[in-house]
Every structure is written in C-alpha cells, then in structure tokens.
Scaffold this motif. Structure first.
Motif, mmCIF file in Angstrom:
data_model
loop_
_atom_site.group_PDB
_atom_site.id
_atom_site.type_symbol
_atom_site.label_atom_id
_atom_site.label_comp_id
_atom_site.label_asym_id
_atom_site.label_seq_id
_atom_site.Cartn_x
_atom_site.Cartn_y
_atom_site.Cartn_z
ATOM 1 N N PRO A 1 0.621 -0.984 0.137
ATOM 2 C CA PRO A 1 0.079 0.284 0.179
ATOM 3 C C PRO A 1 0.979 1.335 0.028
ATOM 4 N N GLY A 2 0.474 2.356 -0.565
ATOM 5 C CA GLY A 2 1.132 3.548 -0.715
ATOM 6 C C GLY A 2 2.565 3.471 -0.972
ATOM 7 N N ALA A 3 3.281 3.974 -0.274
ATOM 8 C CA ALA A 3 4.914 4.109 -0.636
ATOM 9 C C ALA A 3 5.490 3.008 0.119
ATOM 10 N N HIS A 4 4.870 2.389 1.073
ATOM 11 C CA HIS A 4 5.409 1.395 1.768
ATOM 12 C C HIS A 4 6.360 0.406 0.754
ATOM 13 N N HIS A 5 7.520 0.219 1.323
ATOM 14 C CA HIS A 5 8.530 -0.761 1.092
ATOM 15 C C HIS A 5 9.598 -1.419 1.921
ATOM 16 N N PHE A 6 10.079 -2.362 1.774
ATOM 17 C CA PHE A 6 10.725 -3.115 2.817
ATOM 18 C C PHE A 6 12.253 -3.625 2.330
ATOM 19 N N LEU B 1 11.639 -5.417 -0.908
ATOM 20 C CA LEU B 1 10.543 -5.488 -1.518
ATOM 21 C C LEU B 1 9.840 -4.253 -1.857
ATOM 22 N N GLN B 2 9.626 -3.950 -3.389
ATOM 23 C CA GLN B 2 8.989 -2.813 -3.399
ATOM 24 C C GLN B 2 8.139 -3.135 -4.607
ATOM 25 N N ASN B 3 8.558 -3.045 -5.773
ATOM 26 C CA ASN B 3 7.602 -3.014 -7.088
ATOM 27 C C ASN B 3 7.878 -4.346 -7.847
ATOM 28 N N LYS B 4 9.121 -4.882 -7.855
ATOM 29 C CA LYS B 4 9.350 -6.142 -8.626
ATOM 30 C C LYS B 4 9.900 -7.282 -7.869
ATOM 31 N N PHE B 5 8.583 -7.862 -7.229
ATOM 32 C CA PHE B 5 8.624 -9.041 -6.684
ATOM 33 C C PHE B 5 7.501 -10.132 -6.748
ATOM 34 N N TRP B 6 7.557 -11.358 -6.654
ATOM 35 C CA TRP B 6 6.510 -12.127 -7.071
ATOM 36 C C TRP B 6 6.637 -13.385 -6.280
ATOM 37 N N ASP B 7 5.259 -14.085 -6.107
ATOM 38 C CA ASP B 7 5.390 -15.307 -5.434
ATOM 39 C C ASP B 7 5.787 -15.231 -3.956
ATOM 40 N N LEU B 8 5.068 -14.164 -3.433
ATOM 41 C CA LEU B 8 5.372 -13.986 -1.953
ATOM 42 C C LEU B 8 4.596 -14.873 -1.052
ATOM 43 N N ILE B 9 5.156 -15.954 -0.587
ATOM 44 C CA ILE B 9 4.429 -16.890 0.333
ATOM 45 C C ILE B 9 5.245 -16.870 1.925
ATOM 46 N N VAL B 10 4.186 -16.860 2.510
ATOM 47 C CA VAL B 10 4.553 -16.586 4.051
ATOM 48 C C VAL B 10 3.783 -17.650 4.902
ATOM 49 N N ASP B 11 4.916 -18.331 5.649
ATOM 50 C CA ASP B 11 4.321 -19.482 6.617
ATOM 51 C C ASP B 11 4.789 -18.960 7.952
ATOM 52 N N GLU B 12 4.508 -20.296 9.036
ATOM 53 C CA GLU B 12 4.796 -19.776 10.317
ATOM 54 C C GLU B 12 6.238 -19.547 10.566
ATOM 55 N N ASP B 13 7.155 -20.295 9.777
ATOM 56 C CA ASP B 13 8.613 -20.074 9.988
ATOM 57 C C ASP B 13 9.030 -19.404 9.231
ATOM 58 N N GLY B 14 8.848 -18.513 8.022
ATOM 59 C CA GLY B 14 9.453 -17.800 7.238
ATOM 60 C C GLY B 14 8.751 -17.389 5.992
ATOM 61 N N PHE B 15 9.121 -17.085 4.963
ATOM 62 C CA PHE B 15 8.671 -16.729 3.817
ATOM 63 C C PHE B 15 9.740 -16.822 2.700
ATOM 64 N N ALA C 1 17.257 -7.699 10.360
ATOM 65 C CA ALA C 1 16.906 -6.263 10.156
ATOM 66 C C ALA C 1 15.494 -6.455 9.350
ATOM 67 N N PHE C 2 14.576 -5.513 9.489
ATOM 68 C CA PHE C 2 13.418 -5.236 8.671
ATOM 69 C C PHE C 2 13.186 -3.822 9.022
ATOM 70 N N VAL C 3 13.116 -3.047 7.617
ATOM 71 C CA VAL C 3 13.053 -1.468 7.753
ATOM 72 C C VAL C 3 11.893 -1.116 6.356
ATOM 73 N N ASP C 4 10.874 -0.361 7.155
ATOM 74 C CA ASP C 4 10.134 0.288 6.080
ATOM 75 C C ASP C 4 10.375 1.737 6.141
ATOM 76 N N PRO C 5 11.191 2.310 5.128
ATOM 77 C CA PRO C 5 11.673 3.774 5.502
ATOM 78 C C PRO C 5 10.278 4.567 4.885
ATOM 79 N N ALA C 6 9.390 4.242 4.495
ATOM 80 C CA ALA C 6 8.252 4.883 3.964
ATOM 81 C C ALA C 6 7.468 5.582 5.184
ATOM 82 N N VAL C 7 7.755 4.943 6.554
ATOM 83 C CA VAL C 7 7.054 5.445 7.660
ATOM 84 C C VAL C 7 8.110 5.208 8.702
ATOM 85 N N ASP C 8 9.377 5.587 8.412
ATOM 86 C CA ASP C 8 10.383 5.379 9.271
ATOM 87 C C ASP C 8 10.335 4.555 10.472
ATOM 88 N N PHE C 9 10.196 3.119 10.096
ATOM 89 C CA PHE C 9 9.789 1.892 11.002
ATOM 90 C C PHE C 9 11.028 0.996 10.814
#
Length: 171
Positions: free
Chosen positions: A39-44, A73-87, A109-117
């Motif tokens: 959503p919006g400008a979010h990217h990771f 993870l921003q514009n060009k990614f595909w087949d995102l699958i998330v389970d209990e242990d990872g993705f 590390a996990f960063v979403d610079p769009a919202v300074d998180f």
C-alpha cells in the motif's frame, strides 16, 4: 539495575526476539492478503544471514554474500508466500529471476523507510562477531545500499539487558 541482580532463568532476550520477528511475519502476511500489493509508498528492506539454517538462495548470491544480504520488496517481486517459520519470494538480480526462502530466525533487520519504521534483531546463536554488511542490488527501483532512516536502538553500558527502541514517528 544493580550489578547484584541475578541472571534470569527466563530467556527474555529470546522471547522478545521471537515476538519481534512475528511482527515481520504479520506484516508480510498483510501484504499477501492484499494481493501482494504494497500500500502507498511502503517498501521493505529485509536483511538476513545467508548462511543461517533454512535459508535457500541461488549459489551465485551465496558466493557474493557469504554472511549477510539485504533485499528490497518494493515493485518487482512475485510469489510472496509466508508461513509460520518464514517466507519465500521471487526477485530479480541483474535481470535474472531468483527464488529466495528465508526463515524468520535468519532475519537481522526489517525496515520500512516510507514510515520510518525498523526492527533490528540479535544474530542467531552460533553467529560470531559483527556482520560484514553488503546490500544486494535486486532490480527494485531505488534498491541498493541507500536506506531511509532507521530507528535508534541503544543498549545501556551498565551490563543490563534493557534495550531502548526509538521508532521516531513522523508528526
């Protein structure tokens, strides 16, 4: 806290790290539930230990990043699958598609610079020394070593295990 405080028999550090990694899983599951659209400008920016148990990446990437790697993870990614242990996710590196499988326990590390998180994690047990960091250049626009601001994470010098995380929310 005083130096007379006994060592904890409860693994608080491990419990907190596990809970924070669950935040990453929940965020990625939200993306999947929205049709893998951010959503919006979010990217990771997701940094992980390439040699950690359960990590599956192409041989050329493992050779290029033997310790740690950051993906975007921003514009060009595909087949995102998330389970209990990872993705797992498909990304393109120099126009070559690749599938990556990353357990949450490998994330540092996990960063979403769009919202300074941002979240930073302790290296999994068995890792030694500070990581040699190098960002992967996947084909997302703006991908690379430049990042938005990350939160301040500070540990006191008094030997306690209290960690302060300042997410610096924008007003």
């Amino acid at each position: 806290m005083s130096n007379d405080t006994p060592d904890s028999l409860i693994p608080y550090d491990e419990i907190v790290q596990e809970a924070l990694r669950a935040v990453v899983g929940r965020v990625l599951r939200e993306v999947v539930s929205n049709g893998s659209e951010l959503p919006g400008a979010h990217h990771f920016y997701i940094t992980f230990k390439t040699g950690a148990a359960g990590v599956s990446i192409p041989k050329n990437l493992r050779e290029r990043f033997p310790d740690e790697m950051t993906i975007v993870l921003q514009n060009k990614f595909w087949d995102l699958i998330v389970d209990e242990d990872g993705f797992s996710v498909g990304l393109s590196f120099n126009q070559v598609p690749a599938k990556l499988e990353i357990p949450f326990s490998a994330i540092t590390a996990f960063v979403d610079p769009a919202v300074d998180f941002g979240l930073q994690f302790q290296a999994a047990s068995g890792d030694t020394g500070p990581p040699e960091h190098d960002d992967a250049q996947n084909d997302a626009p703006g991908a690379g070593p430049e990042r938005g601001p990350t939160p301040d994470v500070t540990a006191p010098d008094d030997g306690s295990n209290v960690v302060t995380v300042d997410f610096g929310r924008k007003k």
